[in-house]
Design a protein around this motif. Structure first.
Motif, PDB file in Angstrom:
ATOM      1  N   UNK A 110       0.842  -1.201   0.000  1.00 31.17           N
ATOM      2  CA  UNK A 110       0.000   0.000   0.000  1.00 31.17           C
ATOM      3  C   UNK A 110       0.879   1.254   0.000  1.00 31.17           C
ATOM      4  N   UNK A 111       0.580   2.185  -0.903  1.00 29.83           N
ATOM      5  CA  UNK A 111       1.352   3.417  -1.019  1.00 29.83           C
ATOM      6  C   UNK A 111       1.115   4.294   0.198  1.00 29.83           C
ATOM      7  N   UNK A 112       2.209   4.719   0.863  1.00 31.87           N
ATOM      8  CA  UNK A 112       2.111   5.489   2.094  1.00 31.87           C
ATOM      9  C   UNK A 112       2.778   6.863   1.999  1.00 31.87           C
ATOM     10  N   UNK A 113       3.170   7.255   0.814  1.00 36.20           N
ATOM     11  CA  UNK A 113       3.805   8.561   0.666  1.00 36.20           C
ATOM     12  C   UNK A 113       5.136   8.445  -0.051  1.00 36.20           C
ATOM     13  N   UNK A 114       5.962   9.494   0.055  1.00 35.50           N
ATOM     14  CA  UNK A 114       7.233   9.504  -0.659  1.00 35.50           C
ATOM     15  C   UNK A 114       8.204  10.468   0.024  1.00 35.50           C
ATOM     16  N   UNK A 115       9.471  10.268  -0.305  1.00 37.94           N
ATOM     17  CA  UNK A 115      10.544  11.088   0.270  1.00 37.94           C
ATOM     18  C   UNK A 115      11.281  11.807  -0.860  1.00 37.94           C
ATOM     19  N   UNK A 116      11.418  13.119  -0.710  1.00 39.28           N
ATOM     20  CA  UNK A 116      12.234  13.924  -1.618  1.00 39.28           C
ATOM     21  C   UNK A 116      13.524  14.294  -0.889  1.00 39.28           C
ATOM     22  N   UNK A 117      14.647  14.191  -1.592  1.00 35.24           N
ATOM     23  CA  UNK A 117      15.908  14.693  -1.037  1.00 35.24           C
ATOM     24  C   UNK A 117      16.550  15.618  -2.068  1.00 35.24           C
ATOM     25  N   UNK A 118      17.077  16.730  -1.565  1.00 35.02           N
ATOM     26  CA  UNK A 118      17.714  17.725  -2.434  1.00 35.02           C
ATOM     27  C   UNK A 118      19.116  17.997  -1.908  1.00 35.02           C
ATOM     28  N   UNK A 119      20.077  18.035  -2.817  1.00 30.04           N
ATOM     29  CA  UNK A 119      21.469  18.290  -2.430  1.00 30.04           C
ATOM     30  C   UNK A 119      22.085  19.302  -3.388  1.00 30.04           C
ATOM     31  N   UNK A 120      22.744  20.286  -2.808  1.00 28.62           N
ATOM     32  CA  UNK A 120      23.417  21.304  -3.620  1.00 28.62           C
ATOM     33  C   UNK A 120      24.734  20.716  -4.129  1.00 28.62           C
ATOM     34  N   UNK A 121      24.808  20.463  -5.442  1.00 30.78           N
ATOM     35  CA  UNK A 121      25.991  19.827  -6.036  1.00 30.78           C
ATOM     36  C   UNK A 121      26.719  20.806  -6.942  1.00 30.78           C
ATOM     37  N   UNK A 122      26.513  22.087  -6.687  1.00 35.16           N
ATOM     38  CA  UNK A 122      27.132  23.102  -7.558  1.00 35.16           C
ATOM     39  C   UNK A 122      28.646  22.955  -7.576  1.00 35.16           C
ATOM     40  N   UNK A 123      29.245  22.867  -6.399  1.00 40.99           N
ATOM     41  CA  UNK A 123      30.706  22.734  -6.330  1.00 40.99           C
ATOM     42  C   UNK A 123      31.177  21.452  -6.990  1.00 40.99           C
ATOM     43  N   UNK A 124      30.446  20.357  -6.735  1.00 39.28           N
ATOM     44  CA  UNK A 124      30.853  19.077  -7.301  1.00 39.28           C
ATOM     45  C   UNK A 124      30.760  19.096  -8.825  1.00 39.28           C
ATOM     46  N   UNK A 125      29.684  19.701  -9.335  1.00 41.53           N
ATOM     47  CA  UNK A 125      29.523  19.764 -10.786  1.00 41.53           C
ATOM     48  C   UNK A 125      30.625  20.610 -11.415  1.00 41.53           C
ATOM     49  N   UNK A 126      30.917  21.748 -10.787  1.00 42.43           N
ATOM     50  CA  UNK A 126      31.985  22.594 -11.318  1.00 42.43           C
ATOM     51  C   UNK A 126      33.332  21.881 -11.253  1.00 42.43           C
ATOM     52  N   UNK A 127      33.523  21.163 -10.132  1.00 37.88           N
ATOM     53  CA  UNK A 127      34.767  20.412 -10.014  1.00 37.88           C
ATOM     54  C   UNK A 127      34.850  19.327 -11.084  1.00 37.88           C
ATOM     55  N   UNK A 128      33.699  18.683 -11.346  1.00 36.43           N
ATOM     56  CA  UNK A 128      33.692  17.630 -12.362  1.00 36.43           C
ATOM     57  C   UNK A 128      34.036  18.201 -13.733  1.00 36.43           C
TER      58      UNK A 128
END
Length: 795
Positions: free
Chosen positions: A422-440
C-alpha cells in the motif's frame, strides 16, 4: 489465552450439553424410582419367603400371589427388567428390556453373558461371584452389544431369587442405559483434558489464587519466574511481587472483593528466583459460585519485557533518525499519501529560502508546491511536468539534476514508500551539487588536458596485457617506432618490435607479473631499419582487485640525447611533477568519495533498522555485506589520506614516552584474550612527532595481533640503544610472511594473499614515517614461525 479459555468454557455450557444433562437427570429419577420399587418389593418378597419356611400351604399360596404381583409390577416399570437363571439364561423380561436388547425370550433363547463386551468379561465373572456371595449387586457397569450390533453402556442393580429351601435359583435386575451419560462424561473429560493442555501449553503464565494465596500455576509461569510448581504452591502473590507497584494491585483486589469489578488489567513487576525482575501485563478475573460469591482469582501473565525494550529502542531509533535528518547536509522532505508534509529539515528550508522553522511546516499541503516554487528554476515548465510524471509513476528516481535561476545546481532523489504493497507517501531529497559539478567540469577539462599531453608528449606510451598484446599506444610511440597505431594495436609487441636484447625485455616482463616496477634501456630496430636507443620506465597495471593485468611502459628515445644528462634530469623532473599532480588529484578525489560513502552507509543502516523484521536472512546478509564493503572503502580512503598527508612539513616534534604509547594502543585496539602484548624492557623517551609515532606502533602491533592463530599468542616489544639511533623490534608468533613478500609489503597497495579487509597501505605508512624520522625498517620471518619487524629512529 483468555479467549481460548472462554471458548472452551462456552463449549462446556453449550445447549447440547444442557439438554444432555436434563435427559440424564430424567433417567436418574426414573432409575431411582425403579430401584426403590425393586428394593421394596424384593424386601417384601424376602419377608414373605422367610415366613413361608414356618407357614402352612396357605402362606405358600400367598407367596405365589405375591410373586405374580411382583411380575406385574416389574413388567410395567420404565427401565428394562430381566430375570435370568444362574447360567445367565433369560427366564423373563419386560417390554422395555425387549426393546432395549432387541431380543424376545419368548421367541428365542437369550444368554446374557454372550452380550457382554470382551473387555468386561472378567469383570462380569467377578461381579457375579459377588452377587452369589452377598445376594445383591449394585451399580454394575459394563459395555454390552445388543442385537443390532450396536454397543451400549449399562448399569445394573440386581438381587438373587431363592426357592423354598432358601437356595438361589435365579437372579433379577433392572438395567439402566447409561450410554448417553458415559458419552457426556467422556466429552467432559476430553474437554477438561483439552483445557489442561491449553493451559499447560499457553504462552501466557496462568495462576489460580485464593485470597492472594497461590493454589495452582502452569508451566509457563514457573518458567517465567524460575520457580518450580511445588515452590510456587507454598507462596503468595505478595511473595513474588515487587513492592513498588504492590499497592496498586492491592487496591484493585479490594475493589474486586467488594464486587465492584470482575476483571482488571495491570502492568506489574514480579521477582524472579534469580533476583531479576519480570515486567508483565497481568489480567486478573474473578471466578464466582452460583450465588455470585468470589471463590478464586485467575491471573493471566504476559511477559512484556521485550516489548517495552523494543519500544524504548524504537523511540531511541526515532530520536536518532530525527537528529540525523535535522543535521543532514541534504534537504529532506517527507510527504504522506495525501501529499501532506510529515517531516522536513533545516537544510530543505535553507535550499528553498523558506523563512520558517521545519517543525512549523508539518501538516502543510504540498499539492500546489510545484507551481509555487517553479520560479526558482530555469526550466519552470519542465520542473512542474517532471514532478507530475514522477508522482504519477511512483517509481524510484535518483540524481535528477535541477538548474536554478541563481546559478545553483541541485540533485534530487524521489523515493516512494509503501507498506505491504500500500502506497504510504514519498521522500524527496535535495542536495546542492554546484561545487561538485563545477569540479567535475574542471576535472574533465584537466583529464582532457592530460590526455592531450599523453597523446602529444615526446615520450612514447604503450600498454600491453599479460600476454604481451598491445592495448594502447600514443602518437609519440608511433613516431618513435615508425609503426602506425593500427599496425600496433592487438598484436604481440615482441613480434612487431625488433628488440636486439630481447632477454632484457623478457626478464622485465616477469618482474611486472610480480608487481615490480623499474627502468631499463634497450636497442630496438626502427621500421626504416635504423637502430634506436630507448629508455623504458615500466610498471605493472592492476585491476580493481589488485590483480596484475599487464604493464605500462613510457619510452624515451635517447639515441641522440643519451649523453645529455641535463635534459634527462629535466624530463625526470617533469615526470615527478606529473606524479605529484596525480597524487594531489587522488587526495582531492579521496575526500570527495567520503560523502557518498556516508550516505550509502546511512541508508543501509536505516534499511537494517526499519526493515529488520521484514527482511529475510539473505536481505540482512546483503545489507551487512554493503556495510563491510563501505567500511573497506572508507579504510582505503583513510589510508590514502593518511599516506598522502605524511610529510616532513607536518612534523610536530615533542617528547614521547613510548611505554605510554604502547599502553594506549593496547587499550584502543582489539587484542584477543589469547594474545599478550608485552614490553620486554623499558622503552625510551624519544623526541618525535607523537601522532606519527603512535600511528607507527599501532600499525605494527595491530598487524602482529591479527596474524596470530596460536592458542597462546605473544607479541614482544624491545628497544636497543644504537648510539645515533634507537633500534626497536616487534616480534610475534603468528603465521609468518613468505620471503617473496618481504620487500613488496612496504609498497603502497601491496598486501599478502587475498585478505579483503587489508588496504595495502598500513606498512607503507609505517615506512614513510620511519623515513621521515631518518630510520629504516626490515623484517625477519618464516612461514609458521612468526615475524619480527625491526626499525630504527634517529635520536
Amino acid at each position: 489465552m483468555a479467549p481460548k479459555l472462554n471458548s472452551t468454557l462456552s463449549k462446556m455450557d453449550s445447549k447440547e450439553v444442557v439438554l444432555l444433562k436434563k435427559a440424564l437427570e430424567r433417567q436418574k429419577k426414573a432409575r431411582q424410582q425403579a430401584e426403590r420399587i425393586l428394593e421394596e418389593k424384593s424386601k417384601e418378597l424376602y419377608d414373605v419367603t422367610h415366613h413361608l419356611k414356618q407357614a402352612n400351604s396357605k402362606l405358600e399360596n400367598l407367596l405365589s400371589e405375591k410373586a405374580s404381583e411382583m411380575d406385574g409390577v416389574f413388567i410395567n416399570i420404565i427401565d428394562p427388567y430381566v430375570v435370568m437363571d444362574l447360567e445367565f439364561n433369560v427366564i423373563n423380561m419386560n417390554a422395555s428390556a425387549k426393546e432395549f436388547l432387541g431380543y424376545d425370550h419368548s421367541l428365542e433363547p437369550i444368554n446374557l453373558s454372550k452380550l457382554v463386551h470382551p473387555d468386561y468379561v472378567q469383570y462380569t465373572v467377578e461381579s457375579f461371584k459377588s452377587l452369589l456371595e452377598v445376594g445383591t449387586l449394585k451399580n454394575y457397569r459394563a459395555k454390552i452389544q445388543v442385537k443390532d450390533q450396536s454397543e451400549k453402556w449399562v448399569q445394573i442393580n440386581s438381587s438373587l431369587i431363592y426357592d423354598k429351601a432358601h437356595k438361589p435359583i435365579a437372579a433379577q435386575g433392572i438395567i439402566r442405559d447409561i450410554t448417553r451419560e458415559m458419552e457426556i462424561n467422556e466429552l467432559l473429560g476430553e474437554q477438561r483434558k483439552q483445557l489442561d493442555i491449553i493451559v499447560e501449553n499457553s504462552p501466557l503464565g496462568i495462576v489460580l489464587a485464593d485470597k492472594g494465596k497461590i493454589i495452582k500455576t502452569n508451566t509457563t509461569f514457573s518458567e517465567l519466574l524460575g520457580y518450580d510448581s511445588d515452590e510456587l504452591n507454598t507462596m503468595s502473590i505478595r511473595d513474588i511481587s515487587v513492592p513498588d507497584n504492590d499497592d496498586d494491585t492491592q487496591k484493585m483486589m479490594e475493589r474486586m472483593n467488594r464486587g465492584d469489578l470482575d476483571k482488571f488489567v495491570i502492568i506489574k513487576k514480579y521477582c524472579k528466583k534469580d533476583g531479576s525482575v519480570l515486567l508483565a501485563k497481568t489480567s486478573v478475573s474473578a471466578v464466582k459460585d452460583s450465588h455470585g460469591n468470589m471463590e478464586y482469582q485467575v491471573a493471566l501473565i504476559e511477559d512484556i519485557s521485550k516489548e517495552v525494550e523494543a519500544e524504548e529502542q524504537l523511540r531511541a531509533s526515532e530520536n536518532r533518525l530525527s537528529t540525523l535528518i535535522a543535521n543532514l547536509q541534504t534537504g529532506v522532505l517527507l510527504e504522506d499519501e495525501n501529499r501532506k508534509i510529515a517531516l522536513t529539515n533545516q537544510m530543505f528550508c535553507s535550499l528553498f529560502k523558506i523563512p520558517v522553522a521545519p517543525e512549523s511546516l508539518k501538516g502543510a499541503d504540498c499539492s500546489d508546491a510545484a507551481e509555487q516554487n517553479k520560479i526558482y528554476f530555469k526550466d519552470q515548465k519542465g520542473f512542474v511536468s517532471r514532478i507530475e510524471t514522477i508522482l504519477k509513476q511512483r517509481k524510484l528516481v535518483l540524481s535528477d539534476e535541477l538548474e536554478m535561476v541563481d546559478g545553483r545546481i541541485l540533485e534530487r532523489d524521489y523515493i516512494p514508500i509503501s507498506n505491504n504493497g500500500a502506497y504510504k507517501g514519498h521522500l524527496w531529497t535535495y542536495q546542492d551539487v554546484t561545487l561538485r559539478k563545477n569540479f567535475k567540469k574542471n576535472l574533465e577539462a584537466e583529464k582532457e588536458k592530460y590526455s592531450n599531453i599523453i597523446a602529444n608528449m615526446n615520450l612514447g606510451l604503450i600498454e600491453v596485457d599479460n600476454n604481451g598484446i598491445i592495448q594502447l599506444t600514443n602518437q609519440s610511440f608511433s613516431k618513435m617506432s615508425g609503426f602506425a597505431q593500427e599496425e600496433l594495436l592487438g598484436r604481440p609487441a615482441t613480434d612487431i618490435l625488433k628488440v636486439r636484447n630481447r632477454e632484457v625485455v623478457e626478464e622485465r616482463t616477469n618482474k611486472r607479473l610480480k608487481g615490480i616496477s623499474d627502468s631499463y634501456e634497450i636497442e630496438v630496430q626502427h621500421k626504416n631499419g635504423s637502430t634506436r636507443h630507448w629508455l623504458i620506465s615500466g610498471a605493472p597495471r592492476y585491476d580493481d582487485a589488485k590483480n596484475v593485468i599487464g604493464s605500462i611502459g613510457i619510452h624515451l628515445d635517447i639515441t641522440n640525447q643519451k649523453q645529455l644528462e641535463l635534459q634527462k634530469e629535466r624530463l625526470l623532473q617533469e615526470l615527478e611533477k606529473s606524479n605529484q599532480g596525480l597524487q594531489e588529484y587522488a587526495h582531492i578525489v579521496s575526500h570527495d568519495l567520503k560523502s557518498p560513502l556516508r550516505s550509502i552507509s546511512a541508508l543501509s543502516s536505516w534499511l537494517t533498522e526499519d526493515y529488520h523484521d521484514i527482511l529475510d536472512d539473505n536481505g540482512k546478509f546483503n545489507l551487512q555485506q554493503i556495510q563491510e564493503k563501505i567500511e573497506g572503502m572508507d579504510n582505503l580512503i583513510d589510508g590514502i589520506l593518511k599516506y598522502s598527508s605524511i610529510n616532513s612539513d607536518t612534523l610536530d616534534t615533542t617528547a614521547v614516552d613510548l611505554n605510554i604509547v604502547v599502553q594506549e594502543i593496547r587499550e584502543i585496539i582489539f587484542v584477543p584474550d589469547n594474545v599478550n602484548v608485552i614490553i620486554m624492557n623499558p622503552l625510551p623517551m624519544i623526541t618525535a612527532d607523537k601522532t606519527q609515532i603512535h600511528q607507527l606502533f599501532q600499525n605494527l602491533i595491530s598487524n602482529a595481533v591479527v596474524n596470530i592463530e596460536e592458542e597462546e599468542g605473544l607479541v614482544e616489544i624491545r628497544s636497543v640503544d644504537k648510539k645515533t639511533h634507537w633500534e626497536f623490534s616487534i616480534k610475534d608468533n603468528g603465521v609468518g610472511i613468505p620471503k617473496e613478500y618481504h620487500e613488496k609489503i612496504f609498497k603502497i597497495f601491496q598486501s599478502i594473499g587475498n585478505e579483503e579487509r587489508s588496504t595495502g597501505i598500513g606498512l607503507s605508512i609505517v615506512k614513510k614515517i620511519i623515513d621521515l624520522h631518518e630510520g629504516k625498517i626490515w623484517l625477519e620471518s618464516e612461514v609458521g614461525q612468526g615475524t619480527t619487524f625491526y626499525f630504527t629512529l634517529k635520536k
